[in-house]
Design a protein around this motif. Structure first.
Motif, PDB file in Angstrom:
ATOM      1  N   ASP A  68     -32.568  24.816 -20.110  1.00 53.52           N
ATOM      2  CA  ASP A  68     -32.142  23.706 -20.961  1.00 53.52           C
ATOM      3  C   ASP A  68     -31.643  22.551 -20.102  1.00 53.52           C
ATOM      4  O   ASP A  68     -30.576  22.625 -19.487  1.00 53.52           O
ATOM      5  N   LEU A  69     -32.409  21.503 -20.070  1.00 56.20           N
ATOM      6  CA  LEU A  69     -32.067  20.312 -19.297  1.00 56.20           C
ATOM      7  C   LEU A  69     -30.718  19.739 -19.692  1.00 56.20           C
ATOM      8  O   LEU A  69     -29.910  19.377 -18.844  1.00 56.20           O
ATOM      9  N   VAL A  70     -30.476  19.655 -20.984  1.00 60.50           N
ATOM     10  CA  VAL A  70     -29.225  19.070 -21.470  1.00 60.50           C
ATOM     11  C   VAL A  70     -28.037  19.908 -21.018  1.00 60.50           C
ATOM     12  O   VAL A  70     -27.020  19.377 -20.560  1.00 60.50           O
ATOM     13  N   ALA A  71     -28.163  21.235 -21.118  1.00 62.86           N
ATOM     14  CA  ALA A  71     -27.077  22.122 -20.698  1.00 62.86           C
ATOM     15  C   ALA A  71     -26.796  21.972 -19.211  1.00 62.86           C
ATOM     16  O   ALA A  71     -25.634  21.976 -18.775  1.00 62.86           O
ATOM     17  N   MET A  72     -27.852  21.810 -18.419  1.00 60.42           N
ATOM     18  CA  MET A  72     -27.674  21.690 -16.973  1.00 60.42           C
ATOM     19  C   MET A  72     -27.000  20.366 -16.614  1.00 60.42           C
ATOM     20  O   MET A  72     -26.077  20.325 -15.791  1.00 60.42           O
ATOM     21  N   ASN A  73     -27.435  19.291 -17.238  1.00 66.44           N
ATOM     22  CA  ASN A  73     -26.797  18.001 -16.980  1.00 66.44           C
ATOM     23  C   ASN A  73     -25.346  17.999 -17.458  1.00 66.44           C
ATOM     24  O   ASN A  73     -24.469  17.417 -16.809  1.00 66.44           O
ATOM     25  N   THR A  74     -25.090  18.642 -18.587  1.00 64.57           N
ATOM     26  CA  THR A  74     -23.725  18.716 -19.109  1.00 64.57           C
ATOM     27  C   THR A  74     -22.814  19.455 -18.137  1.00 64.57           C
ATOM     28  O   THR A  74     -21.682  19.029 -17.872  1.00 64.57           O
ATOM     29  N   ALA A  75     -23.311  20.570 -17.580  1.00 63.61           N
ATOM     30  CA  ALA A  75     -22.530  21.333 -16.606  1.00 63.61           C
ATOM     31  C   ALA A  75     -22.247  20.495 -15.364  1.00 63.61           C
ATOM     32  O   ALA A  75     -21.162  20.575 -14.772  1.00 63.61           O
ATOM     33  N   LEU A  76     -23.196  19.677 -14.989  1.00 57.99           N
ATOM     34  CA  LEU A  76     -23.030  18.817 -13.825  1.00 57.99           C
ATOM     35  C   LEU A  76     -21.984  17.735 -14.102  1.00 57.99           C
ATOM     36  O   LEU A  76     -21.108  17.466 -13.270  1.00 57.99           O
ATOM     37  N   VAL A  77     -22.063  17.141 -15.276  1.00 54.85           N
ATOM     38  CA  VAL A  77     -21.129  16.083 -15.657  1.00 54.85           C
ATOM     39  C   VAL A  77     -19.708  16.640 -15.809  1.00 54.85           C
ATOM     40  O   VAL A  77     -18.724  16.004 -15.392  1.00 54.85           O
ATOM     41  N   ASN A  78     -19.595  17.837 -16.379  1.00 58.11           N
ATOM     42  CA  ASN A  78     -18.282  18.425 -16.639  1.00 58.11           C
ATOM     43  C   ASN A  78     -17.628  19.032 -15.404  1.00 58.11           C
ATOM     44  O   ASN A  78     -16.473  19.467 -15.464  1.00 58.11           O
ATOM     45  N   GLY A  79     -18.353  19.076 -14.303  1.00 55.90           N
ATOM     46  CA  GLY A  79     -17.783  19.630 -13.089  1.00 55.90           C
ATOM     47  C   GLY A  79     -17.904  21.132 -12.972  1.00 55.90           C
ATOM     48  O   GLY A  79     -17.368  21.737 -12.038  1.00 55.90           O
ATOM     49  N   GLU A  80     -18.642  21.749 -13.907  1.00 57.01           N
ATOM     50  CA  GLU A  80     -18.860  23.197 -13.830  1.00 57.01           C
ATOM     51  C   GLU A  80     -19.708  23.541 -12.611  1.00 57.01           C
ATOM     52  O   GLU A  80     -19.542  24.575 -11.985  1.00 57.01           O
ATOM     53  N   ILE A  81     -20.654  22.663 -12.285  1.00 53.45           N
ATOM     54  CA  ILE A  81     -21.494  22.794 -11.099  1.00 53.45           C
ATOM     55  C   ILE A  81     -21.542  21.444 -10.399  1.00 53.45           C
ATOM     56  O   ILE A  81     -21.224  20.407 -10.999  1.00 53.45           O
ATOM     57  N   ASP A  82     -21.968  21.456  -9.138  1.00 53.24           N
ATOM     58  CA  ASP A  82     -22.072  20.214  -8.361  1.00 53.24           C
ATOM     59  C   ASP A  82     -23.523  19.806  -8.100  1.00 53.24           C
ATOM     60  O   ASP A  82     -23.772  18.714  -7.594  1.00 53.24           O
TER      61      ASP A  82
END
Length: 378
Positions: A229-243
Motif C-alpha cells: 500500500d503506497l499510501v500506508a508507506m508514505n504515511t509511515a514515512l511522514v509520521n516518523g515510523e520509518i525513515d
C-alpha cells in the motif's frame, strides 16, 4: 509473472476498468470505425482524458480498461483479444521484444507520428530507440516515465547521503527497524539483485542465487514494515515510523510531495553494478494493436494524447503524478505549476534518468521469485 510497478493499484484499476466498460470486454464485438477499445495503465482511462475525445467523436463507443501488470495485458492479446483491443499501453521492453515479433501490434504511420518526437524531452528526441523495431518500424509512442529506486525522508537521511550510499543504505545495521519494504515483488527482485551487486537483466548463476538470498534475508529481516500500500508507506514515512522505504520512485513519492511534503524524496543512487548505474527507469509505450478489423480512432487517439492539455492530464491523473515525454515542448511544460514540478522532482529528473538503466525483464525470474517468496514468508 507480475511485472507491475503499481501493484497497489490492483483493486482501484479493476473497479475503474469495470466502471469504464459497463460490461465484460470479452463480450464486445471486434473493433469498428465507431469503436475504440484501449488496454492501458491507469491515467488514460480517466474522464479528463477520455471525455474530450468522446466529445470530438460523438456517437463513437470509446472504452478503456486499466491493467495490473504488463504480462497480464499482453496475455489478453495472446489469448485472442487482438480482436477486441485497438491500443495497448505497457512498459518499454515489451513492444520490441514480444508484441511486435509476435505480430500482436503493428507499425504506426511514421509520417504522422515522427514529428512529435521533435518536441519531446531530450532523452526522447533521438528518437527513443525502444519505440522502434529492429526493422526500423515505429511501434510505439513514449509518454509517461520516471526513475524507480527507493524513497527517504530527507529530514532523517539527507539526499546526498542516500544518493552516495545507494542500495548499501539498506544493508547498514544502523538502518535495521528504520525502513519499510513496499512489496512490489518484481521491482523488489530487481532492486535486491542490484543491492547484491547483481544485474537482474542477465542470467544469474548459483553463486549469484546465494548472494541474492542473503541480501533478501538482510533486507526483509531489517524491515519494520512490509506493505503493498503506497499510501500506508508514505504515511509511515511522514509520521516518523520509518525513515525510508525500499522500492519507490517519483511515482510513489509524488502524492506526498504534492501535499507539500517535499522532505519525502525519491532517490536514484549515484552508482551501481549495471554499467556503473544503480537506478532503473520505466517508460511507457502506447502501440497499435494488430486488430484484424482496425478502427480509424486508434491512431486519432494516439495523436490526441500528444496535445498539450491532454498530455498534462495523462501525466497528472489522480494519484499518478509523473513526467511525460512531451514536457520538452514549452507549451506543454508551461501547464505545470511550480508545486507540480516539485512533486515529480523535475529539478533532478534528467540527471536521475541518466543514472538509471532501462527497465527490462528479469532473466532468472523463476528461480529468483522462488527464493524471494521463501525469504518473504520467513
Amino acid at each position: 509473472m507480475k511485472l507491475s510497478r503499481r501493484d497497489f493499484a490492483k483493486a482501484l484499476a479493476a473497479s475503474a476498468g469495470m466502471a469504464a466498460l459497463g460490461s465484460p470486454f470479452g463480450r464486445l464485438s471486434a473493433a469498428e470505425s465507431g469503436h475504440l477499445n484501449i488496454l492501458c495503465w491507469e491515467g488514460y482511462n480517466t474522464d479528463e482524458v477520455l471525455g474530450p475525445f468522446r466529445r470530438l467523436n460523438p456517437g463513437a463507443t470509446i472504452r478503456a480498461e486499466s491493467g495490473t501488470s504488463d504480462p497480464d495485458m499482453i496475455n489478453k492479446l495472446r489469448a485472442g483479444e487482438v480482436n477486441v483491443w485497438d491500443l495497448i499501453n505497457v512498459n518499454q521492453p515489451w513492444a520490441r521484444a514480444q508484441l511486435y515479433p509476435s505480430k500482436l501490434i503493428k507499425p504506426l504511420n511514421k509520417e504522422r507520428f515522427m514529428p512529435y518526437f521533435d518536441k519531446m524531452a531530450p532523452e526522447f528526441k533521438k528518437p527513443y530507440p525502444l519505440a522502434f523495431a529492429d526493422d526500423g518500424e515505429l511501434i510505439g509512442m513514449p509518454q509517461r516515465y520516471g526513475p524507480f529506486s527507493f524513497v527517504v525522508n530527507t529530514d532523517k537521511i539527507s539526499q546526498k547521503t542516500a544518493e552516495e550510499e545507494g542500495w548499501n543504505l539498506f544493508l547498514d545495521p544502523k538502518m535495521k527497524g528504520r525502513y519499510g519494504v513496499l512489496t512490489y515483488d518484481n521491482w523488489n527482485i530487481i532492486h535486491m539483485c542490484i543491492t547484491a551487486g547483481l544485474n537482474p537483466f542477465k542470467p544469474i548463476d548459483e553463486a549469484g542465487f546465494v548472494t541474492f538470498k542473503e541480501t533478501a534475508e538482510t533486507i526483509f529481516g531489517g524491515a519494520k514494515l512490509l506493505s503493498d500500500d503506497l499510501v500506508a508507506m508514505n504515511t509511515a514515512l511522514v509520521n516518523g515510523e520509518i525513515d525510508a522505504y525500499f522500492t519507490g520512485g517519483t511515482y510513489t513519492a509524488s502524492p506526498a510531495r504534492l501535499d507539500g511534503l517535499s522532505n519525502i524524496r525519491a532517490i536514484t543512487p549515484k552508482s551501481g553494478p549495471i554499467d556503473g548505474k544503480g537506478g532503473v527507469a520505466w517508460i511507457e509505450l502506447t502501440s497499435l494493436v494488430n486488430n484484424p478489423k482496425p478502427t480509424t480512432l486508434a491512431e486519432d487517439f494516439l495523436e490526441f494524447v500528444q496535445k498539450p492539455d491532454i498530455a498534462k492530464a495523462v501525466g497528472f491523473a489522480e494519484g499518478t503524478y509523473n513526467p511525460v515525454s512531451q514536457m520538452g515542448d514549452p507549451e506543454v511544460f508551461s501547464l505545470w505549476s511550480a508545486e507540480e514540478l516539485d512533486a515529480i522532482q523535475w529539478d533532478t529528473i534528467e540527471e536521475e534518468m541518466a543514472l538509471s538503466v532501462e527497465y527490462d525483464t528479469v532473466a532468472s525470474y523463476d528461480e529468483l521469485i522462488t527464493i524471494y517468496n521463501a525469504v518473504k514468508r520467513a
